[in-house]
Design a protein around this motif. Structure first.
Motif, PDB file in Angstrom:
ATOM      1  N   VAL A   1      36.268  28.437  45.636  1.00  0.00           N
ATOM      2  CA  VAL A   1      36.915  26.927  45.857  1.00  0.00           C
ATOM      3  C   VAL A   1      37.774  26.230  44.213  1.00  0.00           C
ATOM      4  O   VAL A   1      37.413  27.152  43.473  1.00  0.00           O
ATOM      5  CB  VAL A   1      35.551  25.268  45.970  1.00  0.00           C
ATOM      6  CG1 VAL A   1      35.797  24.061  45.671  1.00  0.00           C
ATOM      7  CG2 VAL A   1      34.817  26.369  46.820  1.00  0.00           C
ATOM      8  N   TRP A   2      38.464  25.429  44.377  1.00  0.00           N
ATOM      9  CA  TRP A   2      40.154  25.156  43.992  1.00  0.00           C
ATOM     10  C   TRP A   2      39.380  23.753  43.091  1.00  0.00           C
ATOM     11  O   TRP A   2      39.750  23.236  44.370  1.00  0.00           O
ATOM     12  CB  TRP A   2      40.763  25.865  43.518  1.00  0.00           C
ATOM     13  CG  TRP A   2      41.397  27.408  43.891  1.00  0.00           C
ATOM     14  CD1 TRP A   2      41.006  27.928  42.683  1.00  0.00           C
ATOM     15  CD2 TRP A   2      40.824  27.915  44.649  1.00  0.00           C
ATOM     16  NE1 TRP A   2      41.010  29.495  43.308  1.00  0.00           N
ATOM     17  CE2 TRP A   2      41.324  29.061  44.787  1.00  0.00           C
ATOM     18  CE3 TRP A   2      41.007  27.759  46.393  1.00  0.00           C
ATOM     19  CZ2 TRP A   2      41.314  30.161  45.296  1.00  0.00           C
ATOM     20  CZ3 TRP A   2      41.468  29.045  47.405  1.00  0.00           C
ATOM     21  CH2 TRP A   2      40.958  30.791  46.573  1.00  0.00           C
TER      22      TRP A   2
ATOM     23  N   LEU B   1      46.071  25.146  39.064  1.00  0.00           N
ATOM     24  CA  LEU B   1      44.524  25.928  39.886  1.00  0.00           C
ATOM     25  C   LEU B   1      43.698  26.251  39.101  1.00  0.00           C
ATOM     26  O   LEU B   1      43.365  27.317  38.535  1.00  0.00           O
ATOM     27  CB  LEU B   1      45.195  26.999  40.823  1.00  0.00           C
ATOM     28  CG  LEU B   1      44.591  27.545  42.089  1.00  0.00           C
ATOM     29  CD1 LEU B   1      44.551  25.804  42.963  1.00  0.00           C
ATOM     30  CD2 LEU B   1      45.559  28.473  42.996  1.00  0.00           C
ATOM     31  N   ALA B   2      42.509  25.205  39.453  1.00  0.00           N
ATOM     32  CA  ALA B   2      41.401  25.994  38.421  1.00  0.00           C
ATOM     33  C   ALA B   2      40.324  26.308  39.137  1.00  0.00           C
ATOM     34  O   ALA B   2      39.922  25.334  39.772  1.00  0.00           O
ATOM     35  CB  ALA B   2      41.099  24.840  37.329  1.00  0.00           C
ATOM     36  N   PRO B   3      39.756  27.907  39.185  1.00  0.00           N
ATOM     37  CA  PRO B   3      38.303  27.984  40.360  1.00  0.00           C
ATOM     38  C   PRO B   3      37.622  26.796  39.909  1.00  0.00           C
ATOM     39  O   PRO B   3      36.562  27.050  38.660  1.00  0.00           O
ATOM     40  CB  PRO B   3      38.543  29.650  39.805  1.00  0.00           C
ATOM     41  CG  PRO B   3      39.338  30.164  38.904  1.00  0.00           C
ATOM     42  CD  PRO B   3      40.488  28.715  38.338  1.00  0.00           C
TER      43      PRO B   3
ATOM     44  N   VAL C   1      36.422  37.650  44.064  1.00  0.00           N
ATOM     45  CA  VAL C   1      37.315  37.560  45.323  1.00  0.00           C
ATOM     46  C   VAL C   1      38.384  36.443  44.975  1.00  0.00           C
ATOM     47  O   VAL C   1      38.984  35.939  44.747  1.00  0.00           O
ATOM     48  CB  VAL C   1      36.415  37.582  46.897  1.00  0.00           C
ATOM     49  CG1 VAL C   1      36.786  35.745  47.583  1.00  0.00           C
ATOM     50  CG2 VAL C   1      35.874  38.291  47.319  1.00  0.00           C
ATOM     51  N   ARG C   2      36.717  35.770  44.244  1.00  0.00           N
ATOM     52  CA  ARG C   2      37.310  34.251  43.717  1.00  0.00           C
ATOM     53  C   ARG C   2      38.986  34.622  42.280  1.00  0.00           C
ATOM     54  O   ARG C   2      40.019  34.401  42.687  1.00  0.00           O
ATOM     55  CB  ARG C   2      36.545  33.639  42.241  1.00  0.00           C
ATOM     56  CG  ARG C   2      36.819  32.081  42.350  1.00  0.00           C
ATOM     57  CD  ARG C   2      35.746  31.157  41.232  1.00  0.00           C
ATOM     58  NE  ARG C   2      35.070  31.887  40.889  1.00  0.00           N
ATOM     59  CZ  ARG C   2      33.549  32.578  40.945  1.00  0.00           C
ATOM     60  NH1 ARG C   2      32.811  32.312  41.855  1.00  0.00           N
ATOM     61  NH2 ARG C   2      33.386  32.816  40.094  1.00  0.00           N
ATOM     62  N   SER C   3      38.660  35.459  41.571  1.00  0.00           N
ATOM     63  CA  SER C   3      39.786  35.795  40.553  1.00  0.00           C
ATOM     64  C   SER C   3      41.034  36.371  41.351  1.00  0.00           C
ATOM     65  O   SER C   3      41.708  36.030  41.154  1.00  0.00           O
ATOM     66  CB  SER C   3      39.364  37.278  39.659  1.00  0.00           C
ATOM     67  OG  SER C   3      40.172  37.863  38.852  1.00  0.00           O
ATOM     68  N   ARG C   4      41.473  37.487  41.995  1.00  0.00           N
ATOM     69  CA  ARG C   4      42.207  37.531  43.402  1.00  0.00           C
ATOM     70  C   ARG C   4      42.858  36.540  43.970  1.00  0.00           C
ATOM     71  O   ARG C   4      43.739  36.778  43.803  1.00  0.00           O
ATOM     72  CB  ARG C   4      41.487  38.533  44.719  1.00  0.00           C
ATOM     73  CG  ARG C   4      42.629  39.105  45.233  1.00  0.00           C
ATOM     74  CD  ARG C   4      42.009  40.531  46.803  1.00  0.00           C
ATOM     75  NE  ARG C   4      40.498  39.915  46.749  1.00  0.00           N
ATOM     76  CZ  ARG C   4      40.992  39.699  47.831  1.00  0.00           C
ATOM     77  NH1 ARG C   4      41.652  39.097  48.551  1.00  0.00           N
ATOM     78  NH2 ARG C   4      39.650  39.208  48.532  1.00  0.00           N
ATOM     79  N   LEU C   5      42.073  36.042  44.976  1.00  0.00           N
ATOM     80  CA  LEU C   5      42.358  34.638  44.826  1.00  0.00           C
ATOM     81  C   LEU C   5      43.076  34.055  44.318  1.00  0.00           C
ATOM     82  O   LEU C   5      44.830  33.356  44.690  1.00  0.00           O
ATOM     83  CB  LEU C   5      41.536  34.042  46.199  1.00  0.00           C
ATOM     84  CG  LEU C   5      40.760  34.852  47.622  1.00  0.00           C
ATOM     85  CD1 LEU C   5      40.100  34.033  48.474  1.00  0.00           C
ATOM     86  CD2 LEU C   5      41.969  35.518  48.501  1.00  0.00           C
ATOM     87  N   THR C   6      42.465  33.761  43.156  1.00  0.00           N
ATOM     88  CA  THR C   6      43.363  32.518  42.452  1.00  0.00           C
ATOM     89  C   THR C   6      43.969  32.949  41.787  1.00  0.00           C
ATOM     90  O   THR C   6      45.480  32.104  41.774  1.00  0.00           O
ATOM     91  CB  THR C   6      42.561  32.392  40.850  1.00  0.00           C
ATOM     92  OG1 THR C   6      41.487  32.015  41.569  1.00  0.00           O
ATOM     93  CG2 THR C   6      42.738  31.676  39.787  1.00  0.00           C
TER      94      THR C   6
END
Length: 305
Positions: free
Chosen positions: A264-265, A273-275, A289-294
């Motif tokens: 979610v961001w 874009l801030a996770p 996953v959050r880091s990769r998608l961000t």
């Protein structure tokens, strides 16, 4: 340092004013009533990003308020003056991507009581360092009830829920509430249980799946007709993500969808874009996953203009 450039008919490129001296009348209805509109955008290496989208949204907000504002060309000339004046007076160091960034804010009010004359200006300032830190470290967020159901904007257009007005006292109160409870930001929900937006941002979530052995990536944002402000940066990212093979979706989004998401961001023109790490103290997705998608989506966003 802050640069102010007033849209003055006597100065075709805008009138630069001293930000350290009074420039707005105390009777201006933007001050006394919050009766006005604004836009905030990022200038990267002297070039405003998504400027036409911001000008279009400002024009829509002005129509919602029945507010007469200067035309797009006048705003563009004042933006150029503000960006150039700020860059020459206060050179900024590069960000993590090697860019020099400036916050550009466009503001228009109904002017002094009884004057029937709009007050309009452009403001240029530095990007707060906290925003880069939030992009890097992520956010802890609270869900807060905004007090309206998700269909109220259709029944009560005078609430101006889809306009970017100066009346941000409630938004700022929500952020103070979050800070007092150890959180960084807020996601508003409607009275009928739908996810809306942040006080200064749009909400995005990602869902990863496998379809017949092929990976599927889906990017979702709440319905734009649910009384939220259509995000210019969210729109630009959606266009770029579609080109990159992402599937796109528009709500309705419920809180459980956020907790079930892979990431979610909160996204906005200045913070980008801030996770979201946690919502109401509960972890969202996994860190890797959050880091990769961000990183993937941030790279796509950097390519937009």
């Amino acid at each position: 340092m802050t640069v102010l450039v007033f849209l003055d008919p006597a100065f075709p490129d805008g009138r630069v004013a001293d930000s350290g001296t009074p420039a707005i009348l105390a009777t201006d209805q933007g001050v006394t009533r919050g009766d006005g509109i604004f836009e905030s955008l990022l200038a990267v290496n002297g070039t405003p990003r998504k400027v036409q989208a911001h000008l279009d949204r400002m024009a829509r907000s002005a129509r919602s308020l029945d507010l007469d504002i200067p035309d797009a060309g006048t705003w563009l000339r004042a933006i150029s003056t503000a960006a150039a004046t700020f860059a020459s007076a206060s050179p900024q160091g590069p960000d993590e991507h090697g860019n020099t960034n400036i916050v550009i804010k466009l503001i228009a009010t109904r002017g002094p009581e009884g004057a029937n004359a709009t007050t309009a200006w452009v403001q240029a300032s530095a990007v707060p360092p906290l925003l880069a830190e939030q992009r890097e470290k992520g956010l802890d967020v609270l869900l807060l009830d905004r007090g309206y159901d998700s269909t109220i904007s259709h029944r009560a257009p005078w609430l101006l829920l889809g306009a970017k007005t100066l009346s941000y006292a409630v938004n700022m109160a929500a952020l103070r509430h979050a800070h007092s409870h150890g959180a960084d930001d807020v996601i508003f929900t409607s009275g009928d249980g739908h996810v809306l937006e942040g006080p200064t941002s749009s909400v995005l979530l990602a869902q990863l799946a496998d379809r017949g052995g092929a990976p599927v990536k889906r990017l979702i944002t709440p319905n734009l007709d649910s009384g939220i402000l259509p995000g210019t940066t969210q729109g630009a990212l959606f266009a770029a993500a579609k080109e990159a093979g992402w599937e796109l979706g528009y709500g309705p989004v419920e809180p459980q969808d956020l907790f079930r998401a892979d990431a979610v961001w909160l996204i906005s023109s200045i913070r980008l874009l801030a996770p979201v790490n946690t919502i109401d103290g509960q972890a969202v997705g996994t860190a890797d996953v959050r880091s990769r998608l961000t990183a993937e989506l941030s790279a796509l966003l950097a390519q937009t203009h």
